[in-house]
Design an enzyme around this catalytic site. Structure first.
Site, PDB file in Angstrom:
ATOM      1  N   HIS A  56       3.402  52.229  89.651  1.00 28.30           N
ATOM      2  CA  HIS A  56       4.773  52.046  89.197  1.00 28.30           C
ATOM      3  C   HIS A  56       5.404  50.816  89.853  1.00 28.30           C
ATOM      4  CE1 HIS A  56       5.558  56.432  87.636  1.00 28.30           C
ATOM      5  NE2 HIS A  56       4.515  55.854  87.072  1.00 28.30           N
ATOM      6  N   GLU A  58       7.952  50.407  91.862  1.00 22.56           N
ATOM      7  CA  GLU A  58       8.263  50.482  93.284  1.00 22.56           C
ATOM      8  C   GLU A  58       7.024  50.230  94.145  1.00 22.56           C
ATOM      9  OE1 GLU A  58      10.903  53.652  91.215  1.00 22.56           O
ATOM     10  OE2 GLU A  58       8.976  52.656  90.895  1.00 22.56           O
ATOM     11  N   CYS A  85      10.841  58.157  90.237  1.00 26.94           N
ATOM     12  CA  CYS A  85      10.335  59.486  89.871  1.00 26.94           C
ATOM     13  C   CYS A  85      10.192  60.377  91.106  1.00 26.94           C
ATOM     14  CB  CYS A  85       8.998  59.366  89.143  1.00 26.94           C
ATOM     15  SG  CYS A  85       7.682  58.556  90.091  1.00 26.94           S
ATOM     16  N   CYS A  94       7.531  58.153  93.372  1.00 24.51           N
ATOM     17  CA  CYS A  94       8.026  56.915  93.984  1.00 24.51           C
ATOM     18  C   CYS A  94       9.142  57.200  94.987  1.00 24.51           C
ATOM     19  CB  CYS A  94       8.510  55.956  92.905  1.00 24.51           C
ATOM     20  SG  CYS A  94       7.159  55.285  91.912  1.00 24.51           S
ATOM     21  N   THR A 206       2.410  52.231  49.048  1.00 30.46           N
ATOM     22  CA  THR A 206       2.124  51.031  49.840  1.00 30.46           C
ATOM     23  C   THR A 206       0.663  51.014  50.275  1.00 30.46           C
ATOM     24  OG1 THR A 206       4.397  50.888  50.658  1.00 30.46           O
ATOM     25  CG2 THR A 206       2.709  49.754  51.935  1.00 30.46           C
ATOM     26  N   ASP A 210      -1.349  47.989  48.458  1.00 28.73           N
ATOM     27  CA  ASP A 210      -1.574  46.854  49.353  1.00 28.73           C
ATOM     28  C   ASP A 210      -2.855  46.978  50.174  1.00 28.73           C
ATOM     29  OD1 ASP A 210       0.840  46.034  48.388  1.00 28.73           O
ATOM     30  OD2 ASP A 210       1.975  46.439  50.227  1.00 28.73           O
ATOM     31  N   ARG A 217      -2.734  41.535  64.241  1.00 33.29           N
ATOM     32  CA  ARG A 217      -3.711  40.456  64.050  1.00 33.29           C
ATOM     33  C   ARG A 217      -3.209  39.089  64.512  1.00 33.29           C
ATOM     34  NH1 ARG A 217      -3.540  43.251  59.451  1.00 33.29           N
ATOM     35  NH2 ARG A 217      -2.505  41.603  58.228  1.00 33.29           N
ATOM     36  N   LEU A 298      11.561  54.092  52.848  1.00 33.50           N
ATOM     37  CA  LEU A 298      12.648  53.500  53.621  1.00 33.50           C
ATOM     38  C   LEU A 298      13.990  54.124  53.248  1.00 33.50           C
ATOM     39  CD1 LEU A 298      11.421  49.816  53.343  1.00 33.50           C
ATOM     40  CD2 LEU A 298      11.793  51.004  55.517  1.00 33.50           C
TER      41      LEU A 298
END
Length: 355
Positions: A56, A58, A85, A94, A206, A210, A217, A298
């Site tokens: 972490h 810290e 934490c 931590c 979709t 597609d 990428r 959407l």
């Protein structure tokens, strides 16, 4: 300033935020956290949480202190963007580390909403006699980890809607032919967006029309979990989403089968789909979703008023005159806008003043 904080406290907290942001896309489902150790106005150590499961902020901060400065640790102030934490997870607490190194004062950006922390870190520090200054640049620290806070406070993933549209508001040709709207530089930005989210979601049409890979990428980063809604399991197994190259979950109404790389999660057709998807993702610790379409999917998120950000790419030079209309917005305010060649990118947030 509130809570005994000073202007210099905000300067060092801003540095914590800058450090934390360096790990965007690498630490989820953990939050991004930065820490700096300051003696007499000078930073003697700094660090951030670099990768999920690793040390972490810290720990990295304290470990970065040179041998010559180690004797100063017990007289220094630790700044950390999120509450330390107090529990054993992938790494030890931590808060215990801070107490162990006898750091007398800790300045904290925001409390941690995770149930195993949520005040316990601050309580442990105070009980050990550590002076704690909370809520320094709190809003900025929460904004840094908006996905983490939304996930733990609202018990759902952080939702980003994204689509590209023509200058006359069309996002598809309407004929089944793919309509290429955004330019190559904007496409690169979209792949950066993908690398920053836990998952990416598309609908049946979709995926069918597609045949997208839904991976990263044109940018360096992790591939998101692929989420596909295919209620009647119409999609052929030859599609790229079924190549098992990255984790994929198919939401449907027919079968339920959990697998490491390809899972089928059964939904109930008679109920609203969006809440069921979000609940399933919450249960699987998926903290954020980039919804990439199509228009019907959407629109369902918009109609349910279940979104946190919307990013609309408009090709200002492309007019089609007809086609598949982009979703209709409501209760949204534009936050900012940027331009990449002919592409205008508008960023929206829910308008809480006009629900």
């Amino acid at each position: 300033m509130a809570n005994g904080a000073t202007a210099i406290d905000e300067v060092f907290m801003q540095r914590c935020i800058e450090l934390a942001a360096t790990a965007a896309g690498n630490v989820a489902p953990n939050p991004m956290v930065g820490a700096v150790l300051v003696f007499d106005g000078k930073i003697i150590g700094e660090g951030y949480h670099k990768q999920y499961g690793h040390a972490h902020a810290e720990v990295n901060c304290i470990n970065s202190v040179t041998e010559a400065d180690k004797h100063l640790i017990t007289r220094s102030v630790l700044y950390v963007s999120l509450e330390p934490c107090a529990h054993f997870g992938k790494t030890p607490p931590c808060a215990d580390l801070i107490i162990q190194h006898k750091i007398p004062k800790v300045v904290i950006g925001a409390g941690d909403p995770f149930k195993d922390v949520n005040g316990k870190g601050i309580e442990k520090l105070k009980s050990a006699g550590v002076e704690v200054v909370p809520d320094v640049l709190k809003d900025e620290c929460i904004a840094l980890n908006k996905r983490f806070f939304t996930f733990h406070q609202q018990q759902r993933p952080y939702i980003i809607l994204k689509w590209a549209q023509t200058a006359d508001g069309m996002m598809g040709s309407g004929t089944g032919e793919r309509l290429f709207i955004s330019n190559q530089y904007t496409n690169r930005l979209v792949h950066k967006w993908r690398s920053e989210e836990a998952a990416i979601l598309v609908g049946t049409n979709t995926a069918l029309q597609d045949d997208p890979s839904l991976n990263v990428r044109n940018w360096k980063g992790k591939d998101p979990v692929r989420l596909v809604i295919d209620m009647d399991l119409r999609l052929p197994s030859s599609l790229k989403i079924f190549d098992r190259k990255q984790r994929t979950i198919v939401f449907n109404s027919i079968t339920h089968k959990e697998d490491e790389m390809l899972s089928f999660f059964q939904l109930t057709k008679e109920r609203h789909i969006v809440p069921q998807v979000l609940k399933a993702c919450y249960q699987r610790n998926i903290q954020s979703i980039l919804v990439e379409g199509g228009a019907k999917l959407l629109q369902s998120f918009i109609d349910e008023q279940c979104w946190d950000e919307t990013r609309v790419i408009t090709n200002t030079a492309l007019y089609t005159g007809k086609g598949l209309p982009a979703p209709l917005f409501n209760h949204a305010r534009e936050v900012r806008k940027e331009t990449i060649l002919n592409d205008s990118i508008a960023y929206f947030a829910p308008d809480v003043n006009n629900p």
